[in-house]
Design a protein around this motif. Structure first.
Motif, PDB file in Angstrom:
ATOM      1  N   ASP A   8       0.828  -1.199   0.000  1.00 29.43           N
ATOM      2  CA  ASP A   8       0.000   0.000   0.000  1.00 29.43           C
ATOM      3  C   ASP A   8       0.870   1.259   0.000  1.00 29.43           C
ATOM      4  OD1 ASP A   8      -2.202  -1.574   0.036  1.00 29.43           O
ATOM      5  OD2 ASP A   8      -2.688  -1.246   2.150  1.00 29.43           O
ATOM      6  N   TRP A  10       1.066   5.325   0.591  1.00 29.38           N
ATOM      7  CA  TRP A  10       0.359   6.386   1.296  1.00 29.38           C
ATOM      8  C   TRP A  10       1.117   7.711   1.176  1.00 29.38           C
ATOM      9  CZ3 TRP A  10      -4.496   6.477   2.931  1.00 29.38           C
ATOM     10  CH2 TRP A  10      -5.163   5.250   3.076  1.00 29.38           C
ATOM     11  N   ASP A  39       0.108   2.340  -7.576  1.00 30.30           N
ATOM     12  CA  ASP A  39      -0.966   2.382  -6.587  1.00 30.30           C
ATOM     13  C   ASP A  39      -1.720   3.706  -6.704  1.00 30.30           C
ATOM     14  OD1 ASP A  39      -2.668   1.386  -4.711  1.00 30.30           O
ATOM     15  OD2 ASP A  39      -1.316   1.577  -3.019  1.00 30.30           O
TER      16      ASP A  39
END
Length: 692
Positions: A8, A10, A39
């Motif tokens: 992931d 961020w 992503d």
């Protein structure tokens, strides 16, 4: 087909930093139908259920993120809450020239990576042009060249601030930098309190009185004048300060320094404002302050030969949608830490060709200017531009002109320069050679007050020669020569003082708004004297005179600009009519809507006649266009006159900060109509048009 290249992703710089290498490593497997995916884009409102709901990326890092995803052709998947978008995020997501790199480019690849200076390139389809991305992935600000560098300041630092005194004698630039102290950029609210420029005689000028050349703030951009970054009073360790600059790391504020200053001084520290709103964050804020008199940025240079280009290249900045000019052999730009740029390099031989209009003629008819020019083969329409000085900057007065003539109606008094551009299928020619026209309707001239000798005014082809006696424009009554025209409402008065006799240190020549021809009239007066540039005024008829701000003496020729907006008067001065310096804060004077605008000269002597020459004179009514709107089906439609196509539409949500917090909306300069999504959580939005 697409696949994730990481876990992931961020809104933390370290994770973006890792993606540069990953996207490069996947280059052999990138192509039509198979795309390495960096992503989602953690932009805008990405944590809808939390108080800290906006992306933690700085504005520079957000542009770098989208620049990287576009040049690497990573799928663009927005991870924020679109109905609660803001103007800046919208400008990122709707810049069609940037998005085109992601949607239609080929052979995307890293060109080089040298000590975290990164360059990528891609081919433009059906063209020899190239897309180029330049990225400064470094955390450093090249402190070896800093004029000042603080230690880390935290909430436990004594006083939570540091005093700064920097020698700026002879410097032409000043850069104020705030960077993180080691725990990343959360809650790094920073103040440059009492920021001022000092002269050798001990006098000073608040830095906030100057207009910065550029400014960034890691949160809630841009930086704020005389308030914290959240709009509160500047407060450090319990003490509030009346002036300074509030910002947030990472921040770089650039100023062009006027001559005559020897020191920069400030009290730089952490602002107290987060204590009341986020007590838990009080131990997290850590910052450092740096001051530079040369660029703190890192220059990244790309040679055209490395791109296979062996001729001059026209470079276009895709983020600002502006052509930067023609370059030979290489292109270089400085970038702050974590900043980037995205460009299109077009070889000169690949540019479409359309000739510039020739034989432009301007004929004055009262307050109108009739223009004619020769037709350009293949031209579909023409754009007419006007400026107050040769070479601009130009305002567009007409677009879509299909013939070879145009009459500019109701032209304000002054000397005007015109140029015409031919257009064909979206292409634009170079500007035509200029034609000038001097409009001189309704100029009056007379002596005001008790002058000892009669003055005179000679107007010849746009140059005013004004001879004046008179003891002064000061105290409760004035004695001077005035050349003026009536002006109702908002206006801007501009003139160049070309020459001044200078018989007295306070012989004054300048631009003035005046309520009447009475000697004791209220007025605002921006003047040039042998001893100083000064902004002086009389607030009420019959009252005393005051001086707002003085600037050290400058040589002629010199430009003066005085603007009226309602009862607010703002003064600027310049060496070239492009780089304007604001002289003091705006003044509020209760003056009638019908005023006299013109040129004022006083000898500051009872026995000697003083003489001043003015040229490039213009008095321009405020003709800012009105932005209209309609709302329906969840969309806000904004539109404005087509004659102002080319202006930036700007937006913001904070009514309290309408003076400074505007963000430009992408693509607004190529249209006169923009759609925006509305929603229940959108709140108030404010819009304006700004000349580019």
């Amino acid at each position: 087909n697409q696949w994730r290249v990481s876990d992931d992703f961020w809104d933390v710089w370290s994770t973006l930093y890792e993606q540069f290498k990953r996207l490069h490593d996947w280059t052999p497997y990138r192509g039509p139908g198979y795309w390495p995916d960096g992503d989602m884009l953690p932009l805008g409102n990405i944590r809808t259920m939390q108080a800290d709901n906006w992306t933690r990326f700085t504005t520079n890092e957000q542009r770098t993120l989208l620049t990287t995803w576009c040049i690497a052709r990573s799928p663009l998947i927005m991870g924020g809450h679109l109905p609660n978008n803001d103007a800046f995020t919208l400008s990122l997501l709707t810049n069609q020239e940037v998005i085109a790199v992601n949607q239609a480019s080929a052979n995307n690849r890293q060109l080089f990576r040298q000590n975290d200076a990164i360059a990528w390139t891609a081919d433009v389809p059906a063209s020899t042009a190239k897309y180029v991305a330049l990225i400064n992935a470094s955390d450093d600000f090249n402190e070896s060249t800093a004029a000042f560098a603080s230690s880390v300041i935290t909430r436990s630092t004594s006083g939570r601030a540091t005093n700064i005194v920097v020698n700026i004698a002879g410097a032409t630039k000043l850069y104020l930098v705030v960077t993180d102290g080691g725990d990343y950029y959360g809650w790094d609210h920073a103040d440059w309190a009492l920021a001022r420029l000092m002269r050798s005689d001990g006098s000073s000028n608040r830095l906030g009185n100057l207009t910065w050349a550029s400014a960034t703030s890691g949160w809630n951009p841009p930086p704020k004048i005389n308030t914290s970054i959240e709009g509160n009073a500047l407060t450090i360790n319990g003490t509030s300060y009346t002036y300074g600059i509030g910002t947030h790391a990472a921040s770089v504020i650039e100023y062009d320094l006027p001559a005559g200053y020897t020191e920069f001084r400030a009290l730089a520290g952490l602002d107290d404002e987060i204590n009341a709103t986020v007590p838990a964050a009080a131990t997290n804020a850590t910052i450092r302050f740096l001051v530079f008199t040369n660029t703190p940025a890192r220059t990244i240079d790309v040679s055209f030969a490395s791109l296979g280009l062996n001729e001059p290249v026209v470079v276009r900045d895709l983020w600002t949608q502006q052509d930067l000019g023609t370059f030979t052999n290489s292109f270089a730009r400085p970038f702050a830490s974590h900043a980037s740029g995205l460009y299109k390099f077009t070889p000169v031989s690949a540019l479409p060709k359309i000739g510039a209009p020739q034989n432009l003629r301007a004929t004055v008819q009262s307050n109108q200017v009739a223009l004619t020019w020769s037709a350009v083969a293949g031209a579909e329409s023409y754009t007419v531009n006007r400026a107050i000085r040769s070479a601009g900057p130009f305002d567009t007065v007409a677009t879509g002109v299909t013939g070879t003539n145009f009459t500019d109606l109701a032209v304000p008094n002054g000397n005007w320069f015109y140029s015409v551009i031919a257009r064909q299928s979206g292409l634009a020619s170079a500007p035509s050679p200029e034609a000038s026209a001097f409009v001189e309707t309704a100029w009056d001239t007379l002596d005001i007050g008790a002058v000892q000798q009669e003055g005179n005014t000679v107007l010849n082809e746009g140059t005013f020669q004004i001879g004046a006696a008179g003891s002064d424009i000061w105290n409760t009554g004035d004695a001077f020569r005035f050349a003026f025209t009536p002006m109702t409402g908002d206006a801007t008065l501009i003139a160049r003082v070309r020459q001044q006799s200078g018989n007295d240190p306070w012989e004054k020549a300048g631009v003035m708004f005046r309520e009447s021809t009475n000697a004791n009239s209220a007025h605002a007066f921006l003047l040039l004297a042998p001893s100083a540039v000064s902004f002086q005024y009389r607030a009420t008829t019959g009252g005393g005179s005051s001086s707002s701000t003085n600037f050290p003496a400058v040589p002629t020729p010199y430009w003066l600009r005085l603007s009226r907006r309602g009862n607010q008067f703002t003064a600027h001065h310049s060496t070239n009519a492009t780089d304007w310096i604001q002289l003091g804060p705006p003044l509020t004077l209760a003056m009638s809507a019908m005023a006299l605008a013109g040129l004022a000269v006083t000898a500051h002597s009872s026995t000697t006649l003083g003489t001043a020459f003015f040229d490039q004179v213009s008095i321009r009514p405020d003709t800012s266009p009105i932005v209209s709107h309609t709302v329906g089906n969840g969309q806000l439609q904004l539109f404005w006159p087509a004659t102002h196509t080319g202006w930036w539409l700007e937006a913001q949500t904070n009514f309290a900060g309408l003076g400074t917090n505007w963000l430009s909306i992408a693509n607004s300069t190529v249209t006169n109509r923009i759609f925006a999504v509305t929603g229940a959580t959108q709140g108030g939005m404010f819009f304006r048009l700004r000349h580019p």
